[in-house]
Design an enzyme around this catalytic site. Structure first.
Site, short mmCIF file in Angstrom:
data_model
loop_
_atom_site.label_atom_id
_atom_site.label_comp_id
_atom_site.label_asym_id
_atom_site.label_seq_id
_atom_site.Cartn_x
_atom_site.Cartn_y
_atom_site.Cartn_z
N PRO A 94 0.82 -1.22 0.00
CA PRO A 94 0.00 0.00 0.00
C PRO A 94 0.86 1.27 0.00
CG PRO A 94 -0.72 -1.54 1.69
CD PRO A 94 0.60 -2.03 1.19
N GLU A 121 2.25 -8.30 8.75
CA GLU A 121 2.10 -6.82 8.83
C GLU A 121 2.94 -6.12 7.78
OE1 GLU A 121 -0.59 -7.71 10.95
OE2 GLU A 121 -0.28 -5.54 10.68
N ARG A 159 -0.96 -9.01 -21.08
CA ARG A 159 -1.82 -8.53 -22.18
C ARG A 159 -1.05 -7.67 -23.17
NH1 ARG A 159 -7.16 -8.91 -21.52
NH2 ARG A 159 -7.58 -7.09 -22.83
N ASP A 174 -7.83 -1.76 -25.41
CA ASP A 174 -8.15 -1.87 -23.98
C ASP A 174 -8.49 -0.51 -23.41
OD1 ASP A 174 -5.90 -4.45 -22.60
OD2 ASP A 174 -7.86 -4.52 -23.59
C1 4FV Z 1 -1.19 -4.30 -1.19
C2 4FV Z 1 -1.88 -3.28 -1.86
C3 4FV Z 1 -1.43 -4.74 0.18
C4 4FV Z 1 -0.06 -5.10 3.14
C5 4FV Z 1 0.49 -5.94 4.24
C6 4FV Z 1 0.18 -7.31 2.31
C7 4FV Z 1 -0.60 -6.05 2.12
C8 4FV Z 1 0.47 -7.36 3.77
N1 4FV Z 1 -0.27 -4.78 -2.03
N2 4FV Z 1 -1.36 -3.19 -3.12
N3 4FV Z 1 -2.91 -2.52 -1.42
N4 4FV Z 1 -0.48 -5.55 0.74
O1 4FV Z 1 -2.43 -4.38 0.80
O2 4FV Z 1 -0.40 -4.10 -3.20
O3 4FV Z 1 1.71 -7.95 3.98
#
Ligand code: 4FV
Length: 253
Positions: A94, A121, A159, A174
């Site tokens: 994130p 986490e 793609r 697309d």
């Molecule tokens: C995420 C997202 C995501 C966060 C902690 C995996 C998680 C856990 N990955 N875009 N939004 N990852 O939430 O790519 O380890």
């Protein structure tokens, strides 16, 4: 793009892209490779430990540096001699920059993509500092792992590989390939519970049909994603089509 190397505790989850649809067919056609590296295979204790409690306290566990580092390095070494092009190590999280079609096209020109899918986490920051080239997010929400994000990257990038989509022109068609949302699509029956297919699509006049589709893309983008429209320089013809769409929308609310 020739190969994806996925660092994940759950390689089996990638059956979604490896065994189904366009990504599976392209894999079987040898248009790209998909390799898996499980950090557990790079541990040295009998419990194959890949996570530990967070320094400073707090809930959950954190993924340890060493098993991930060694998995990433093994992926790099395995590409070894045949990776003429660039290799990029991407972590899905994130905290990453938001994945979009422009980034997908950029990634499709890189020969080896190592995608690191975290769990728990998160991952020890020292691994990110020393081994990760780029963090990418698929959206502002928290998932239980990076695997789904990695599969999104694989699907979107594959793609773009020439020959992956039945006939070449559809990748260009697309959504977002021209920065706009897609036009509406219709198929049989011509009439469904009183709802008809737009006349123009039955006309056989491909110039008119293309114009109608562009007008719909412009109009829907203006209505639903004005942020996208700002990024597109509309030419005179497109401006006129958007006005026509808005006029129609006004006349037939
Ligand atoms: C995420 C997202 C995501 C966060 C902690 C995996 C998680 C856990 N990955 N875009 N939004 N990852 O939430 O790519 O380890």
């Amino acid at each position: 793009m020739s190969r994806f190397d996925i660092v994940t505790l759950f390689p089996e989850t990638f059956s979604a892209v490896a065994e189904h649809g366009i990504t599976s067919r392209a894999l079987k056609q040898g248009l790209y490779q998909l390799n898996f590296w499980n950090p557990r295979d790079f541990t040295h204790d009998k419990h194959r430990t890949v996570d530990d409690r967070p320094y400073g306290g707090g809930p959950g566990m954190v993924m340890m540096v060493e098993p991930l580092r060694d998995a990433i390095r093994a992926a790099k070494e395995s590409a070894g001699a045949d990776s003429s092009g660039e290799c990029r190590v991407i972590m899905l999280s994130p905290q990453g920059s938001k994945l979009d079609q422009q980034k997908v096209i950029e990634l499709s020109n890189i020969s080896q993509l190592i995608l690191v899918a975290g769990r728990y986490e998160g991952i020890d920051e020292r691994l990110i500092e020393s081994e990760i080239d780029e963090e990418l997010s698929i959206g502002d929400y928290v998932l239980s792992g990076g695997e789904l994000g990695a599969m999104v990257v694989i699907d979107a990038v594959v793609r773009q590989i020439p020959g992956a989509l039945g006939h070449q022109d559809s990748a260009e068609q697309d959504s977002f390939s021209n920065g706009l949302l897609d036009c509406p699509h219709y198929t049989r029956p011509e009439l469904f519970e009183g709802a008809a297919v737009p006349e123009v699509l039955l006309s056989g006049n491909h110039q008119l049909i293309e114009q109608w589709r562009l007008m719909q893309s412009l109009g829907r983008t203006a209505e639903r994603r004005p942020d996208l429209l700002q990024k597109v320089d509309l030419d005179e013809k497109q401006h006129k089509l958007l006005q026509k769409y808005r006029q129609r929308a006004k006349n037939y609310p």
